[in-house]
Scaffold this motif. Structure first.
Motif, short mmCIF file in Angstrom:
data_model
loop_
_atom_site.label_atom_id
_atom_site.label_comp_id
_atom_site.label_asym_id
_atom_site.label_seq_id
_atom_site.Cartn_x
_atom_site.Cartn_y
_atom_site.Cartn_z
N ASN A 132 19.85 5.87 -6.99
CA ASN A 132 19.27 7.03 -6.71
C ASN A 132 18.09 7.18 -7.96
OD1 ASN A 132 21.33 7.20 -4.94
ND2 ASN A 132 21.60 9.47 -5.36
N VAL A 133 18.16 6.94 -8.97
CA VAL A 133 17.08 7.09 -9.95
C VAL A 133 16.54 5.94 -10.55
CG1 VAL A 133 16.78 8.43 -12.27
CG2 VAL A 133 18.54 9.27 -10.90
N ILE A 134 17.52 5.08 -11.07
CA ILE A 134 17.19 3.65 -11.62
C ILE A 134 16.31 2.99 -10.61
CG2 ILE A 134 17.55 1.63 -12.74
CD1 ILE A 134 19.51 3.06 -14.25
N HIS B 275 0.79 -1.25 -0.10
CA HIS B 275 0.01 -0.03 0.00
C HIS B 275 0.97 1.26 0.15
CE1 HIS B 275 -1.88 -3.32 2.05
NE2 HIS B 275 -2.89 -2.99 1.47
N GLY B 276 2.21 1.05 0.22
CA GLY B 276 2.93 2.39 0.38
C GLY B 276 4.52 2.04 0.13
N LEU B 277 5.15 3.00 -0.78
CA LEU B 277 6.55 2.75 -0.99
C LEU B 277 7.11 4.10 -0.75
CD1 LEU B 277 9.18 1.66 -2.57
CD2 LEU B 277 8.03 2.67 -4.63
N VAL B 278 8.29 3.82 -0.30
CA VAL B 278 9.24 5.06 0.36
C VAL B 278 10.46 4.88 -0.29
CG1 VAL B 278 10.15 6.63 1.93
CG2 VAL B 278 8.07 5.41 2.80
N ASN B 279 10.46 5.80 -1.37
CA ASN B 279 11.78 5.62 -2.13
C ASN B 279 12.81 6.53 -1.55
OD1 ASN B 279 11.68 3.69 -4.51
ND2 ASN B 279 10.17 5.38 -5.42
N ASN B 280 13.49 5.74 -0.68
CA ASN B 280 14.50 6.72 0.23
C ASN B 280 16.06 6.30 -0.03
OD1 ASN B 280 15.26 8.26 2.78
ND2 ASN B 280 16.25 6.09 3.33
N ALA B 281 16.40 5.08 -0.52
CA ALA B 281 17.73 4.46 -0.80
C ALA B 281 18.19 5.65 -1.91
CB ALA B 281 17.74 3.35 -1.51
N GLY B 282 19.65 6.01 -1.43
CA GLY B 282 20.34 7.03 -1.84
C GLY B 282 21.85 6.92 -1.69
N LEU B 283 22.62 7.31 -2.70
CA LEU B 283 24.02 7.34 -2.50
C LEU B 283 24.50 9.05 -2.59
CD1 LEU B 283 25.37 4.42 -4.83
CD2 LEU B 283 25.01 4.64 -2.16
N TYR B 284 25.27 9.23 -1.81
CA TYR B 284 25.88 10.84 -1.81
C TYR B 284 27.39 10.78 -1.91
CZ TYR B 284 26.80 15.50 0.20
OH TYR B 284 27.32 16.60 0.24
N HIS B 285 27.82 11.63 -2.64
CA HIS B 285 29.11 11.83 -2.89
C HIS B 285 29.46 13.38 -3.21
CE1 HIS B 285 29.19 10.59 -6.89
NE2 HIS B 285 30.24 11.60 -6.87
N VAL C 52 6.16 7.87 -1.75
CA VAL C 52 7.10 9.20 -1.40
C VAL C 52 8.53 9.04 -1.79
CG1 VAL C 52 7.90 10.44 0.69
CG2 VAL C 52 5.52 9.39 0.65
N ASN C 53 8.90 10.06 -2.74
CA ASN C 53 10.19 9.98 -3.05
C ASN C 53 11.07 11.02 -2.63
OD1 ASN C 53 9.61 8.09 -5.38
ND2 ASN C 53 8.55 9.99 -6.41
N ALA C 54 12.24 10.59 -2.01
CA ALA C 54 13.08 11.42 -1.27
C ALA C 54 14.05 12.18 -2.30
CB ALA C 54 14.00 10.55 -0.18
N THR D 269 26.51 15.52 -9.44
CA THR D 269 25.65 14.03 -9.73
C THR D 269 24.74 13.95 -8.66
OG1 THR D 269 28.02 13.19 -10.44
CG2 THR D 269 26.26 11.79 -9.65
N TYR D 270 24.86 14.27 -7.37
CA TYR D 270 23.96 13.89 -6.48
C TYR D 270 22.83 14.86 -6.69
CZ TYR D 270 21.60 13.95 -1.85
OH TYR D 270 20.62 13.70 -0.82
N ALA D 271 23.07 15.99 -7.13
CA ALA D 271 21.78 16.97 -7.29
C ALA D 271 21.11 16.70 -8.53
CB ALA D 271 22.40 18.29 -7.52
N ALA D 272 21.85 16.19 -9.51
CA ALA D 272 21.25 15.56 -10.98
C ALA D 272 20.18 14.28 -10.36
CB ALA D 272 22.19 15.18 -11.74
N THR D 273 20.47 13.61 -9.72
CA THR D 273 19.82 12.32 -9.32
C THR D 273 18.78 12.74 -8.56
OG1 THR D 273 21.04 11.62 -7.39
CG2 THR D 273 21.54 10.76 -9.23
N LYS D 274 18.63 13.82 -7.77
CA LYS D 274 17.47 14.29 -6.61
C LYS D 274 16.54 15.16 -7.60
CE LYS D 274 18.62 11.79 -3.19
NZ LYS D 274 17.40 10.70 -2.85
N GLY D 275 17.15 15.75 -8.49
CA GLY D 275 16.22 16.62 -9.45
C GLY D 275 15.33 15.62 -10.50
#
Length: 297
Positions: free
Chosen positions: A113-115, A84-94, A135-137, A150-156
């Motif tokens: 982050n994207v795929i 019933h719910g998905l939180v797309n929270n997994a991410g890599l930062y550098h 919910v997308n983080a 790179t990180y900014a592009a994936t979050k955009g």
């Protein structure tokens, strides 16, 4: 806490072994949800699932692997009777300057982050037959911080994904929203934004983050996955644990424009030294103006 607003719901939280993901998983469970705690670190996923107890299932599926994502969703449906719910929270930062970027790091960040978010949304939306919420983080980094291109592009990309998916999934009664949380985590502990003060401010953008634990962000995610948020979709929300705001996305408003009888490079030059000159936009966390706007043509 304990109000049961998510009783009977099953939620997948990716990257839930620590930090914000852990806080989301714990809060969702406290409000009645069964939670699949996903993290590629088996020990951390298991520890969080153990904190929750019988209503949790650890998952070490890699969100960048299509087969693994399908298996994760199938396991959730099998164990909890649905999704019933998905939180797309997994991410890599550098952090890296563009000319110093490591191609492998770029590819891995985009993969997770994207795929990863795209794969999870695709698999989840197929089985959310009775409606649901995603919910997308995203991140404030997408608005322009130095050394995180790179990180900014994936979050955009996650913000763009949210706006488009909200259109596609509304007919299935699936709501999609994005959040930009501000909290102290292992990811933000040494982030450049804790030290670099923009030219337009006396304080760094992440000043005071040490007083903002992940637990303060979690209620927003719980709200967005509950029926209390019915009718709220396609939104990008910023939240620091004290102030929540709606990020405006008026992309199709009437914007400043110029016309010409025939467009050629000289005509464009006239437009940007003429009617459009005063409308060049500031960019990034520093709200820096383009040199032409700062110094004139």
């Amino acid at each position: 806490m304990g109000d049961g607003i998510l009783d009977g719901r099953a939620v997948i939280v990716t990257g839930a072994g620590r930090g914000l993901g852990r806080a989301y998983a714990l809060d969702l469970a406290a409000h009645g949800a069964c939670v699949m705690v996903n993290d590629i670190d088996a020990a951390e996923a298991g520890a969080v699932a153990g904190e929750i107890g019988g209503k949790a299932l650890p998952s070490t599926h890699d969100v960048s692997d299509p087969a693994a994502v399908e298996a994760m969703v199938e396991a959730c449906v099998r164990e909890f009777g649905g999704l019933h719910g998905l939180v797309n929270n997994a991410g890599l930062y550098h952090e890296s300057l563009p000319w110093e970027e490591n191609p492998a790091a770029i590819q891995r960040a985009v993969s997770v982050n994207v795929i990863g978010a795209l794969l999870c949304q695709a698999a989840a939306s197929r089985v959310m037959t009775g409606g649901g919420a995603i919910v997308n983080a995203s991140s404030g980094g997408m608005f322009g911080f130095p050394a995180v291109s790179t990180y900014a592009a994936t979050k955009g990309a996650l913000a763009a994904l949210t706006f488009s998916s909200a259109l596609d999934l509304e007919a299935r009664d699936i709501r999609v929203n994005a959040i930009s949380p501000m909290a102290l985590t292992r990811m933000t502990g040494n982030a450049l934004g804790r030290e670099l003060a923009p030219s337009t401010s006396n304080a760094p953008p992440l000043a005071g983050i040490e007083d903002k634990p992940p637990e303060r962000i979690a209620p927003l995610v719980t709200f967005l996955l509950s029926d209390l948020a019915a009718g709220i979709t396609g939104q990008f929300l910023r939240f620091d644990g004290a102030k929540v705001s709606v990020v405006t996305t008026n992309a199709f408003a009437d914007h400043p424009f110029a016309t010409a009888g025939t467009w050629d490079p000289a005509a464009f030059a006239n437009a940007f030294t003429g009617p459009l000159a005063e409308h060049l936009q500031p960019y990034g966390v520093e709200r820096r103006l383009p040199p032409r706007a700062r110094y004139g043509a």
